[in-house]
Scaffold this motif. Structure first.
Motif, short mmCIF file in Angstrom:
data_model
loop_
_atom_site.label_atom_id
_atom_site.label_comp_id
_atom_site.label_asym_id
_atom_site.label_seq_id
_atom_site.Cartn_x
_atom_site.Cartn_y
_atom_site.Cartn_z
N ARG A 33 34.86 33.15 42.61
CA ARG A 33 35.28 33.51 41.26
C ARG A 33 34.99 32.38 40.29
O ARG A 33 34.45 32.58 39.19
CB ARG A 33 36.78 33.85 41.27
CG ARG A 33 37.25 34.71 40.10
CD ARG A 33 37.50 33.92 38.84
NE ARG A 33 38.45 32.83 39.06
CZ ARG A 33 38.51 31.76 38.28
NH1 ARG A 33 37.66 31.60 37.27
NH2 ARG A 33 39.39 30.81 38.52
N ALA A 79 36.38 42.76 35.58
CA ALA A 79 36.82 43.70 36.62
C ALA A 79 35.66 44.22 37.44
O ALA A 79 35.81 44.52 38.63
CB ALA A 79 37.57 44.87 35.98
N VAL A 80 34.47 44.30 36.81
CA VAL A 80 33.31 44.84 37.51
C VAL A 80 32.92 43.99 38.72
O VAL A 80 32.35 44.49 39.69
CB VAL A 80 32.11 44.98 36.54
CG1 VAL A 80 31.59 43.59 36.12
CG2 VAL A 80 30.99 45.80 37.17
N ASN A 81 33.25 42.70 38.70
CA ASN A 81 32.92 41.81 39.81
C ASN A 81 33.94 41.88 40.95
O ASN A 81 33.71 41.31 42.02
CB ASN A 81 32.78 40.37 39.32
CG ASN A 81 31.52 40.17 38.50
OD1 ASN A 81 30.47 40.70 38.84
ND2 ASN A 81 31.63 39.44 37.40
N ARG A 82 35.08 42.50 40.71
CA ARG A 82 36.08 42.82 41.73
C ARG A 82 36.74 41.60 42.38
O ARG A 82 37.44 41.75 43.38
CB ARG A 82 35.47 43.70 42.83
CG ARG A 82 34.94 45.03 42.33
CD ARG A 82 34.55 45.95 43.47
NE ARG A 82 35.68 46.24 44.32
CZ ARG A 82 35.66 46.10 45.66
NH1 ARG A 82 34.57 45.66 46.27
NH2 ARG A 82 36.71 46.40 46.37
N PHE A 83 36.54 40.41 41.84
CA PHE A 83 37.19 39.24 42.46
C PHE A 83 38.71 39.34 42.34
O PHE A 83 39.43 38.97 43.27
CB PHE A 83 36.70 37.94 41.80
CG PHE A 83 35.31 37.56 42.20
CD1 PHE A 83 34.97 37.41 43.54
CD2 PHE A 83 34.33 37.35 41.26
CE1 PHE A 83 33.69 37.05 43.92
CE2 PHE A 83 33.04 37.00 41.62
CZ PHE A 83 32.72 36.85 42.96
N SER A 108 40.63 42.08 42.21
CA SER A 108 41.18 43.05 43.17
C SER A 108 41.06 42.55 44.60
O SER A 108 41.96 42.76 45.43
CB SER A 108 40.47 44.40 43.01
OG SER A 108 39.08 44.27 43.25
N LEU A 109 39.95 41.87 44.90
CA LEU A 109 39.78 41.33 46.25
C LEU A 109 40.82 40.26 46.56
O LEU A 109 41.39 40.23 47.65
CB LEU A 109 38.37 40.75 46.41
CG LEU A 109 37.22 41.75 46.53
CD1 LEU A 109 35.88 41.03 46.45
CD2 LEU A 109 37.33 42.54 47.83
N ASN A 128 43.78 39.95 45.12
CA ASN A 128 45.09 40.59 45.21
C ASN A 128 45.27 41.31 46.55
O ASN A 128 46.33 41.24 47.17
CB ASN A 128 45.28 41.59 44.06
CG ASN A 128 45.45 40.90 42.73
OD1 ASN A 128 45.83 39.74 42.67
ND2 ASN A 128 45.16 41.61 41.65
N ASP A 129 44.22 42.01 46.99
CA ASP A 129 44.30 42.74 48.25
C ASP A 129 44.43 41.80 49.44
O ASP A 129 45.13 42.09 50.42
CB ASP A 129 43.06 43.62 48.44
CG ASP A 129 43.04 44.80 47.49
OD1 ASP A 129 44.10 45.12 46.92
OD2 ASP A 129 41.96 45.40 47.31
#
Length: 240
Positions: A36, A46-50, A52-53, A55-56
């Motif tokens: 990140r 958000a498009v790079n999803r770091f 969400s990754l 957080n998950d």
């Protein structure tokens, strides 16, 4: 495994599963943050999803065993094996290297080996694995001495808490030794030549990065000479 009632095997598997779970989930969390940060402002998109990754993945460091607790279990089993060694008992398969490397730690570091600086030497799997195991053995003996010293005044529980950071470092060092050993075996057994060459580069980078990360330990006991330490740093930069 349960049907065999082999307590040594059960302890061995438990230590590896606990240590690997703690080490890998912590490593993944750090890697996601590094990725990140490497993307700068785009890393927040958000498009790079770091986001969400991260957080998950964050919960993985706690559920199925908190990482700090799991590493303490590994350290406890290491200390148990350490006691068995000096009682003359056999060591289980995963811990066999302690017998040889503990003897190496008790001896003075070889001044010639400490000054070898060639690239072939630094990328030699034997040097890398010996360095990892030396660090683990040194940490194991030093924490055993500290625990014995502090337990006289603080008791067992107080001594354990006083040495907690030392114990966590010991557990991580043991797991890194195991990972490197299996990594070297995987590289050696890779059937495809080009893939084997690529994996060897990654393996060397991992080994030298971990050695450099704890270079103070090696320098304090002259396991690595100053010029050799500089070359380890330089080789790590080149490989990355």
């Amino acid at each position: 495994m349960k049907k065999s009632h082999d307590e040594e095997l059960i302890g061995d598997v438990h230590a590896l599963s606990a240590g690997l779970k703690a080490y890998i989930t912590s490593y993944t969390a750090k890697s996601l943050s590094t990725c990140r940060e490497a993307c700068g402002g785009h890393g927040y998109a958000a498009v790079n999803r770091f986001g969400s990754l991260r957080n998950d993945h964050d919960i993985f460091q706690t559920f199925e065993g908190d990482n700090t607790v799991l590493l303490q279990q590994v350290a406890g089993l290491l200390l148990k094996q350490y006691r068995e060694k000096f009682r003359g008992g056999p060591l289980t398969v995963t811990w066999n290297y302690l017998r040889q490397s503990m003897n190496a730690y008790l001896a003075q570091p070889n001044p010639v080996t400490a000054r070898w600086e060639g690239e072939d030497h630094l990328r030699n799997p034997n040097f890398q694995l010996d360095a990892f195991r030396y660090r683990t053995s040194r940490l194991l003996q030093s924490v055993a001495i500290r625990l014995q010293k502090h337990s006289k005044t603080l008791g067992g529980f107080g001594a354990w808490n006083r040495c907690l950071n030392h114990l966590l470092t010991l557990a991580e060092s043991h797991i890194e030794s195991f990972i490197l050993e299996k990594f070297i075996e995987a590289v050696k057994n890779c059937p495809d030549e080009s893939s084997r060459a690529a994996l060897k580069l990654v393996c060397d980078l991992y080994a030298l990065d971990r050695i450099w990360n704890d270079i103070g330990t090696y320098r304090n006991v002259d396991y690595v000479a100053p010029n050799k330490a500089k070359l380890i740093w330089f080789s790590r930069i080149i490989l990355s």
